[in-house]
Design an enzyme around this catalytic site. Sequence first.
Site, PDB file in Angstrom:
ATOM      1  N   TYR A 157       0.718  -0.976   0.157  1.00  0.00           N
ATOM      2  CA  TYR A 157       0.022  -0.060   0.188  1.00  0.00           C
ATOM      3  C   TYR A 157       0.944   1.133   0.085  1.00  0.00           C
ATOM      4  O   TYR A 157       1.679   1.551   1.020  1.00  0.00           O
ATOM      5  CB  TYR A 157      -0.973  -0.237   1.090  1.00  0.00           C
ATOM      6  CG  TYR A 157      -2.289   0.851   1.267  1.00  0.00           C
ATOM      7  CD1 TYR A 157      -2.348   1.825   0.137  1.00  0.00           C
ATOM      8  CD2 TYR A 157      -2.704   1.772   2.792  1.00  0.00           C
ATOM      9  CE1 TYR A 157      -2.977   3.026   0.860  1.00  0.00           C
ATOM     10  CE2 TYR A 157      -3.278   2.456   2.556  1.00  0.00           C
ATOM     11  CZ  TYR A 157      -3.854   2.979   2.115  1.00  0.00           C
ATOM     12  OH  TYR A 157      -4.731   4.289   2.067  1.00  0.00           O
ATOM     13  N   LYS A 185      -1.944  -0.806  -4.097  1.00  0.00           N
ATOM     14  CA  LYS A 185      -2.444   0.146  -3.500  1.00  0.00           C
ATOM     15  C   LYS A 185      -1.696   0.954  -3.968  1.00  0.00           C
ATOM     16  O   LYS A 185      -1.097   1.780  -2.924  1.00  0.00           O
ATOM     17  CB  LYS A 185      -3.421  -0.335  -2.516  1.00  0.00           C
ATOM     18  CG  LYS A 185      -4.408   0.945  -2.927  1.00  0.00           C
ATOM     19  CD  LYS A 185      -5.107   0.590  -1.429  1.00  0.00           C
ATOM     20  CE  LYS A 185      -6.177   2.078  -0.797  1.00  0.00           C
ATOM     21  NZ  LYS A 185      -6.432   2.108   0.991  1.00  0.00           N
TER      22      LYS A 185
END
Length: 316
Positions: A157, A185
């Site tokens: 992330y 992400k």
Amino acid sequence: MKSDTAPLFVGCATALVTPMLPAPAGDGYTPPPVDYEAFVRLVRRQIAAGVDALVVCGTTGESSTLTDEEKLRLFSLAVQESRRAEAEGIARRHIPVIAGTGSNNTARAVTLSRLAEKAGCDGLLAVTPYYNKANQAGLVAHYAAITAAVPLPLLAYHVPRRTGCRLTPETCLTLSRMEQIVGLKDATGDAAFAARVAALCGDALPLYAGCDDCILPVLALGGRGAVSVASNLYPDTVTALCRAYRAGDTAQARRLQADLLPLCEALFADVNPIPVKAALAGLGLCRDVLRLPLTPAGEDVRRRVRDATQKAGRPV
């Protein structure tokens, strides 16, 4: 060499809020308790709307203020509801549960990832270490330590606006070669960065939009979907956007992305998840309660959320 593996999910994953009850009166600060009943209702609503995955205890879920016991229970409840929906035919397929287990302390990230494994989660979402601001070698070592300790697939992330820590495209290429790292992400909102990662890594590191206003650009770069805040409110819209693009209906995907833009702006008019909790409270789906240091939205943010949802034709 990294083997070909199926993506953890394709389409829309909702970054779920963590509902909370008002804090009991008392001296000093007592954190508001988690509203587990409301959490189950939110999970059921998402599954019924047809989302493709659930993210529990991420940034939107106020993960940094939750205890390990609370996280384990939230992970377990989401897994229980996903399995129930699949067994009862409510969901047409298995809905993966992805646990937010990131930390700036690698040992703690490993501990949280083991809790997620214990709960039966399908995968992990681990943010780059924040505050410490690791260098690129440290970032690689951090993710290598998590994946060595826990056999679940992991999404890295990348959200430098929150962490102060930025992955380079070259480091993403290194991560893409790790067997258990199955996606990135990206919440930079930087299409040039996403394009560079896509060019370097290809299918070895599937991209997922981490900003709701960039879902379509990331899909156009070959991304597999989005981890969405807006889908807490409108899971059908975000899911439809992803599916329209995959089906080749780019005109419909463009329309849906454009429809979401006013809401995206409103949901980030203050620190996430302050605006989305205000909006969910307006729908009667949870209370507008957050844990310090976050506080409920001011009237200006509430007005912006109301205006945006009215433009979408579904006011809160």
